[in-house]
Design a protein around this motif. Structure first.
Motif, PDB file in Angstrom:
ATOM      1  N   PRO A   1       0.813  -1.222   0.000  1.00 28.43           N
ATOM      2  CA  PRO A   1       0.000   0.000   0.000  1.00 28.43           C
ATOM      3  C   PRO A   1       0.846   1.272   0.000  1.00 28.43           C
ATOM      4  O   PRO A   1       0.495   2.249  -0.661  1.00 28.43           O
ATOM      5  CB  PRO A   1      -0.832  -0.120   1.286  1.00 28.43           C
ATOM      6  CG  PRO A   1      -0.859  -1.566   1.589  1.00 28.43           C
ATOM      7  CD  PRO A   1       0.483  -2.083   1.148  1.00 28.43           C
ATOM      8  N   TYR A   2       1.947   1.240   0.739  1.00 28.12           N
ATOM      9  CA  TYR A   2       2.835   2.404   0.762  1.00 28.12           C
ATOM     10  C   TYR A   2       3.381   2.669  -0.636  1.00 28.12           C
ATOM     11  O   TYR A   2       3.380   3.818  -1.115  1.00 28.12           O
ATOM     12  CB  TYR A   2       3.980   2.172   1.741  1.00 28.12           C
ATOM     13  CG  TYR A   2       4.984   3.304   1.759  1.00 28.12           C
ATOM     14  CD1 TYR A   2       4.780   4.429   2.552  1.00 28.12           C
ATOM     15  CD2 TYR A   2       6.127   3.254   0.959  1.00 28.12           C
ATOM     16  CE1 TYR A   2       5.691   5.479   2.544  1.00 28.12           C
ATOM     17  CE2 TYR A   2       7.034   4.295   0.949  1.00 28.12           C
ATOM     18  CZ  TYR A   2       6.809   5.406   1.742  1.00 28.12           C
ATOM     19  OH  TYR A   2       7.714   6.442   1.728  1.00 28.12           O
TER      20      TYR A   2
ATOM     21  N   GLN B   1      -9.996  -6.225  -0.441  1.00 33.19           N
ATOM     22  CA  GLN B   1      -8.956  -5.268  -0.067  1.00 33.19           C
ATOM     23  C   GLN B   1      -7.894  -5.157  -1.170  1.00 33.19           C
ATOM     24  O   GLN B   1      -7.154  -4.178  -1.236  1.00 33.19           O
ATOM     25  CB  GLN B   1      -8.289  -5.684   1.239  1.00 33.19           C
ATOM     26  CG  GLN B   1      -9.239  -5.747   2.429  1.00 33.19           C
ATOM     27  CD  GLN B   1      -9.945  -7.093   2.559  1.00 33.19           C
ATOM     28  OE1 GLN B   1      -9.905  -7.923   1.648  1.00 33.19           O
ATOM     29  NE2 GLN B   1     -10.590  -7.317   3.690  1.00 33.19           N
TER      30      GLN B   1
ATOM     31  N   VAL C   1      -2.070  -7.624   9.309  1.00 30.20           N
ATOM     32  CA  VAL C   1      -1.889  -6.550   8.335  1.00 30.20           C
ATOM     33  C   VAL C   1      -2.001  -7.094   6.914  1.00 30.20           C
ATOM     34  O   VAL C   1      -2.717  -6.554   6.073  1.00 30.20           O
ATOM     35  CB  VAL C   1      -0.530  -5.849   8.557  1.00 30.20           C
ATOM     36  CG1 VAL C   1      -0.201  -4.905   7.405  1.00 30.20           C
ATOM     37  CG2 VAL C   1      -0.546  -5.095   9.880  1.00 30.20           C
ATOM     38  N   ASN C   2      -1.309  -8.193   6.642  1.00 37.00           N
ATOM     39  CA  ASN C   2      -1.240  -8.706   5.280  1.00 37.00           C
ATOM     40  C   ASN C   2      -2.547  -9.328   4.801  1.00 37.00           C
ATOM     41  O   ASN C   2      -2.820  -9.364   3.601  1.00 37.00           O
ATOM     42  CB  ASN C   2      -0.091  -9.700   5.151  1.00 37.00           C
ATOM     43  CG  ASN C   2       1.252  -9.020   5.349  1.00 37.00           C
ATOM     44  OD1 ASN C   2       1.372  -7.806   5.201  1.00 37.00           O
ATOM     45  ND2 ASN C   2       2.270  -9.794   5.703  1.00 37.00           N
TER      46      ASN C   2
ATOM     47  N   ARG D   1      -5.172  -7.947   5.179  1.00 38.37           N
ATOM     48  CA  ARG D   1      -5.872  -6.743   4.733  1.00 38.37           C
ATOM     49  C   ARG D   1      -5.119  -6.058   3.579  1.00 38.37           C
ATOM     50  O   ARG D   1      -5.212  -4.853   3.403  1.00 38.37           O
ATOM     51  CB  ARG D   1      -6.029  -5.765   5.889  1.00 38.37           C
ATOM     52  CG  ARG D   1      -6.919  -6.261   7.029  1.00 38.37           C
ATOM     53  CD  ARG D   1      -7.016  -5.218   8.142  1.00 38.37           C
ATOM     54  NE  ARG D   1      -8.047  -5.529   9.113  1.00 38.37           N
ATOM     55  CZ  ARG D   1      -7.867  -6.253  10.222  1.00 38.37           C
ATOM     56  NH1 ARG D   1      -6.651  -6.735  10.495  1.00 38.37           N
ATOM     57  NH2 ARG D   1      -8.861  -6.499  11.049  1.00 38.37           N
TER      58      ARG D   1
ATOM     59  N   ALA E   1      -2.746  -3.201   4.648  1.00 30.72           N
ATOM     60  CA  ALA E   1      -3.296  -2.006   5.284  1.00 30.72           C
ATOM     61  C   ALA E   1      -3.051  -2.046   6.793  1.00 30.72           C
ATOM     62  O   ALA E   1      -3.307  -3.066   7.448  1.00 30.72           O
ATOM     63  CB  ALA E   1      -4.791  -1.888   5.018  1.00 30.72           C
TER      64      ALA E   1
ATOM     65  N   PRO F   1      -6.687   1.017  11.463  1.00 29.27           N
ATOM     66  CA  PRO F   1      -7.106   2.426  11.427  1.00 29.27           C
ATOM     67  C   PRO F   1      -6.687   3.176  12.688  1.00 29.27           C
ATOM     68  O   PRO F   1      -6.509   2.589  13.756  1.00 29.27           O
ATOM     69  CB  PRO F   1      -8.631   2.335  11.315  1.00 29.27           C
ATOM     70  CG  PRO F   1      -8.972   1.001  11.904  1.00 29.27           C
ATOM     71  CD  PRO F   1      -7.838   0.095  11.540  1.00 29.27           C
TER      72      PRO F   1
ATOM     73  N   ARG G   1      -2.483   3.829  16.321  1.00 31.79           N
ATOM     74  CA  ARG G   1      -2.891   2.561  15.732  1.00 31.79           C
ATOM     75  C   ARG G   1      -2.501   1.425  16.668  1.00 31.79           C
ATOM     76  O   ARG G   1      -1.480   1.503  17.355  1.00 31.79           O
ATOM     77  CB  ARG G   1      -2.216   2.347  14.365  1.00 31.79           C
ATOM     78  CG  ARG G   1      -2.481   3.436  13.338  1.00 31.79           C
ATOM     79  CD  ARG G   1      -1.711   3.162  12.055  1.00 31.79           C
ATOM     80  NE  ARG G   1      -1.749   4.286  11.135  1.00 31.79           N
ATOM     81  CZ  ARG G   1      -2.673   4.452  10.198  1.00 31.79           C
ATOM     82  NH1 ARG G   1      -3.631   3.549  10.063  1.00 31.79           N
ATOM     83  NH2 ARG G   1      -2.648   5.496   9.398  1.00 31.79           N
TER      84      ARG G   1
END
Length: 307
Positions: free
Chosen positions: A100-101, A139, A282-283, A285, A288, A291, A298
């Motif tokens: 995502p980054y 996602q 995380v992975n 998702r 991501a 939130p 977080r």
């Protein structure tokens, strides 16, 4: 032989014969997680794919950074590449994904194998993610089916399902190059573990034997290296032929039963990946992060007495 495999073989043969352009492969090795990430590009169009990028994470301090990802950004910018794909070979248990980054920095379609939905069900339940966590793979931007074709510039690519380490493992055949994720390691180190939730040693053996039907000369790029006993340097590139001849767990002549017995015995001696609890929530998702909560921070969840 199945049609998906036949088509993958055709791509490799055509590339080696000069009928398709050979991809340029640049590796990035993260020693903290023993992970190899890759940028693959078409040398004419400069279209590129990023495979299995790492987000730096310090477990004791629970701090993350983008140092490794920024090295990839710097390379893409210096070479004038255009990112078309962000490819995950599986949902990693040993590092957090930087996809995502990187997508925010350089673009690209984020993709993984369709069986990620099985992984999401397993780990969604483990982390008690609740109904707000979709278990349909939404996602990600794209879910690949076995045998699906895609392109990087004008370079033909095929996806081959490769479950066993996880249900969602895939290999990407890109020109003459195969990115096999956590199926095979260097011949002197062997194969990936199968004892994590959703793993299956018999499935892994069958996935490996399928990949070893590819042409011997195909370049094989691995997701990890841990330096086998007696080897002083890291290595993450080999060939299909070298694996068939010399892989200590799965070379030609080793039966499924022998592999399953040896793999199961070895898995029983292994500690869990150090970042499995942080990485998987995380992975699953698509990389991501959780939130931000009402206090501006977080949080990751750590289930007790679970795995």
């Amino acid at each position: 032989m199945d049609r998906s495999l036949e088509h993958a073989i055709e791509i490799i043969v055509q590339t080696r014969a000069g009928q398709q352009r050979m991809p340029v492969v640049r590796s990035f090795f993260d020693e903290a997680t023993f992970t190899a990430s890759y940028v693959v590009h078409d040398p004419i169009s400069l279209a590129a794919a990023i495979i299995d990028p790492v987000l730096d994470f310090n477990a004791p301090t629970c701090r993350y950074s983008s140092k490794s990802a920024e090295a990839i950004v710097a390379y893409i910018e210096s070479e004038g590449l255009s990112t078309e794909w962000l490819l995950e070979t599986h949902a990693h248990a040993d590092h957090l994904s930087a996809a995502p980054y990187l997508q925010a920095r350089v673009g690209g379609t984020l993709a993984i194998g369709r069986a990620i939905t099985t992984v999401q069900q397993i780990f969604g339940d483990l982390f008690n993610a609740g109904p707000e966590f979709a278990r349909d793979g939404s996602q990600f931007d794209h879910l690949f089916d076995d045998g699906e074709e895609f392109i990087i510039g004008s370079i033909g690519c095929r996806v081959l399902d490769a479950p066993g380490h996880t249900p969602a493992g895939v290999a990407y055949v890109i020109g003459d190059s195969v990115f096999c994720g956590n199926t095979l390691f260097m011949p002197d180190y062997g194969t990936a573990r199968t004892d994590l939730p959703g793993g299956d040693a018999r499935q892994l053996f069958r996935s490996i034997r399928r990949l070893l039907c590819l042409p011997d000369e195909a370049r094989l790029f691995l997701s990890h290296d841990y330096k086998a006993p007696g080897r002083d340097t890291y290595a993450w590139e080999t060939t299909i032929g070298a694996e068939r001849i010399a892989n200590v767990h799965a070379r030609d002549g080793i039966t499924e039963g022998e592999f399953v017995a040896a793999r199961t015995a070895r898995d029983a001696t292994l500690a869990l990946p150090k970042l499995i609890l942080q990485a998987m929530q995380v992975n699953m998702r698509a990389g991501a992060l959780p939130p931000v909560e009402s206090n501006g921070k977080r949080y990751l969840r750590i289930p007790l007495n679970t795995i």
